[in-house]
Design a protein around this motif. Structure first.
Motif, PDB file in Angstrom:
ATOM      1  N   ASP A 173      85.233  32.601  11.758  1.00 16.12           N
ATOM      2  CA  ASP A 173      84.826  32.275  10.496  1.00 16.12           C
ATOM      3  C   ASP A 173      84.962  33.529   9.475  1.00 16.12           C
ATOM      4  OD1 ASP A 173      82.615  32.539   8.358  1.00 16.12           O
ATOM      5  OD2 ASP A 173      82.062  30.504   9.563  1.00 16.12           O
ATOM      6  N   PRO A 174      85.541  33.199   8.290  1.00 20.78           N
ATOM      7  CA  PRO A 174      85.846  33.961   7.422  1.00 20.78           C
ATOM      8  C   PRO A 174      84.948  34.933   7.057  1.00 20.78           C
ATOM      9  CG  PRO A 174      86.780  31.871   6.615  1.00 20.78           C
ATOM     10  CD  PRO A 174      85.777  31.638   7.865  1.00 20.78           C
ATOM     11  N   PHE A 175      83.624  34.578   7.000  1.00 25.90           N
ATOM     12  CA  PHE A 175      82.505  35.627   6.897  1.00 25.90           C
ATOM     13  C   PHE A 175      82.429  36.527   7.959  1.00 25.90           C
ATOM     14  CE2 PHE A 175      81.886  32.501   3.312  1.00 25.90           C
ATOM     15  CZ  PHE A 175      81.618  33.140   2.252  1.00 25.90           C
ATOM     16  N   ALA A 176      82.765  36.234   9.171  1.00 27.13           N
ATOM     17  CA  ALA A 176      82.464  37.014  10.157  1.00 27.13           C
ATOM     18  C   ALA A 176      83.581  38.279  10.068  1.00 27.13           C
ATOM     19  CB  ALA A 176      82.920  36.365  11.469  1.00 27.13           C
ATOM     20  N   GLU A 177      84.819  38.001   9.321  1.00 28.15           N
ATOM     21  CA  GLU A 177      85.790  39.191   9.103  1.00 28.15           C
ATOM     22  C   GLU A 177      85.497  39.938   7.834  1.00 28.15           C
ATOM     23  OE1 GLU A 177      89.719  37.539   9.675  1.00 28.15           O
ATOM     24  OE2 GLU A 177      89.055  36.390  11.082  1.00 28.15           O
ATOM     25  N   SER A 178      84.985  39.261   6.749  1.00 25.59           N
ATOM     26  CA  SER A 178      84.760  39.939   5.636  1.00 25.59           C
ATOM     27  C   SER A 178      83.615  39.415   4.631  1.00 25.59           C
ATOM     28  CB  SER A 178      86.070  39.704   4.571  1.00 25.59           C
ATOM     29  OG  SER A 178      85.727  40.341   3.288  1.00 25.59           O
ATOM     30  N   MET A 179      82.792  40.133   4.204  1.00 26.91           N
ATOM     31  CA  MET A 179      81.444  39.673   3.521  1.00 26.91           C
ATOM     32  C   MET A 179      81.614  38.584   2.482  1.00 26.91           C
ATOM     33  SD  MET A 179      78.897  40.656   5.157  1.00 26.91           S
ATOM     34  CE  MET A 179      78.661  41.678   6.572  1.00 26.91           C
ATOM     35  N   ASP A 180      82.974  38.638   1.723  1.00 24.32           N
ATOM     36  CA  ASP A 180      83.308  37.669   0.731  1.00 24.32           C
ATOM     37  C   ASP A 180      83.772  36.351   1.417  1.00 24.32           C
ATOM     38  OD1 ASP A 180      85.972  38.063   1.433  1.00 24.32           O
ATOM     39  OD2 ASP A 180      86.485  38.934  -0.431  1.00 24.32           O
TER      40      ASP A 180
ATOM     41  N   CYS B 100      70.420  50.770  17.526  1.00 24.24           N
ATOM     42  CA  CYS B 100      71.484  50.759  18.760  1.00 24.24           C
ATOM     43  C   CYS B 100      72.604  49.724  18.157  1.00 24.24           C
ATOM     44  CB  CYS B 100      70.655  50.130  19.888  1.00 24.24           C
ATOM     45  SG  CYS B 100      69.938  48.410  19.455  1.00 24.24           S
ATOM     46  N   LEU B 101      73.634  49.738  18.773  1.00 24.12           N
ATOM     47  CA  LEU B 101      74.676  48.938  18.389  1.00 24.12           C
ATOM     48  C   LEU B 101      74.423  47.618  18.168  1.00 24.12           C
ATOM     49  CD1 LEU B 101      77.571  49.100  17.594  1.00 24.12           C
ATOM     50  CD2 LEU B 101      78.385  48.848  20.010  1.00 24.12           C
ATOM     51  N   LEU B 102      73.467  46.909  18.930  1.00 29.18           N
ATOM     52  CA  LEU B 102      73.006  45.508  19.004  1.00 29.18           C
ATOM     53  C   LEU B 102      72.366  45.334  17.845  1.00 29.18           C
ATOM     54  CD1 LEU B 102      73.141  42.711  20.462  1.00 29.18           C
ATOM     55  CD2 LEU B 102      71.080  43.454  21.729  1.00 29.18           C
ATOM     56  N   ASP B 103      71.320  46.074  17.514  1.00 35.90           N
ATOM     57  CA  ASP B 103      70.628  45.913  16.140  1.00 35.90           C
ATOM     58  C   ASP B 103      71.583  46.102  14.921  1.00 35.90           C
ATOM     59  OD1 ASP B 103      68.259  45.491  17.758  1.00 35.90           O
ATOM     60  OD2 ASP B 103      67.670  47.648  17.386  1.00 35.90           O
ATOM     61  N   ALA B 104      72.519  46.937  15.068  1.00 39.01           N
ATOM     62  CA  ALA B 104      73.416  46.801  13.866  1.00 39.01           C
ATOM     63  C   ALA B 104      74.283  45.766  13.712  1.00 39.01           C
ATOM     64  CB  ALA B 104      73.999  48.348  14.073  1.00 39.01           C
ATOM     65  N   ARG B 105      74.784  45.251  14.792  1.00 35.39           N
ATOM     66  CA  ARG B 105      75.237  43.957  14.775  1.00 35.39           C
ATOM     67  C   ARG B 105      74.407  42.883  14.309  1.00 35.39           C
ATOM     68  NH1 ARG B 105      80.152  41.606  16.906  1.00 35.39           N
ATOM     69  NH2 ARG B 105      79.764  39.355  17.224  1.00 35.39           N
ATOM     70  N   ARG B 106      73.342  42.680  14.556  1.00 34.79           N
ATOM     71  CA  ARG B 106      72.324  41.803  14.352  1.00 34.79           C
ATOM     72  C   ARG B 106      72.198  41.766  13.033  1.00 34.79           C
ATOM     73  NH1 ARG B 106      68.291  42.072  18.882  1.00 34.79           N
ATOM     74  NH2 ARG B 106      69.286  41.038  20.614  1.00 34.79           N
ATOM     75  N   THR B 107      72.101  42.884  12.273  1.00 36.00           N
ATOM     76  CA  THR B 107      71.843  43.110  10.848  1.00 36.00           C
ATOM     77  C   THR B 107      73.257  42.578  10.160  1.00 36.00           C
ATOM     78  OG1 THR B 107      70.179  45.157  11.133  1.00 36.00           O
ATOM     79  CG2 THR B 107      71.345  44.773   8.971  1.00 36.00           C
ATOM     80  N   LEU B 108      74.235  43.092  10.595  1.00 35.33           N
ATOM     81  CA  LEU B 108      75.466  42.562   9.623  1.00 35.33           C
ATOM     82  C   LEU B 108      75.723  41.085   9.865  1.00 35.33           C
ATOM     83  CD1 LEU B 108      77.777  45.539  10.825  1.00 35.33           C
ATOM     84  CD2 LEU B 108      76.788  44.897   8.667  1.00 35.33           C
ATOM     85  N   GLU B 109      75.295  40.434  11.015  1.00 31.34           N
ATOM     86  CA  GLU B 109      75.498  38.936  11.158  1.00 31.34           C
ATOM     87  C   GLU B 109      74.499  38.547  10.265  1.00 31.34           C
ATOM     88  OE1 GLU B 109      74.658  38.391  15.387  1.00 31.34           O
ATOM     89  OE2 GLU B 109      76.818  38.605  16.005  1.00 31.34           O
TER      90      GLU B 109
END
Length: 68
Positions: free
Chosen positions: A47-54, A14-23
């Motif tokens: 936060d810069p890490f919320a926009e890009s993993m680097d 689900c979208l919520l689980d995908a978001r949690r994984t990316l967070e």
């Protein structure tokens, strides 16, 4: 997920689980580069890490050009 959406099927997560994984991944990177503990729910939208993993913090040159 994209294949499922294109086929009109339900994705395997689900979208919520995908978001949690990316967070979680973003907080892991932020923690590593900042040298402090960071929980996934501590990253704010600006936060810069919320926009890009680097997070704009990696000290090396990109391996390849971004596709965006």
């Amino acid at each position: 997920m994209f294949d499922a959406w294109e086929a009109g099927e339900e994705p395997g997560v689900c979208l919520l689980d995908a978001r949690r994984t990316l967070e979680f991944a973003a907080a892991t990177y932020a923690s590593a580069f900042r040298g402090v503990r960071i929980a996934a729910d501590e990253l704010t939208d600006d936060d810069p890490f919320a926009e890009s993993m680097d997070g704009g913090a990696v000290p090396w040159e990109p391996v390849k050009e971004a596709l965006v």
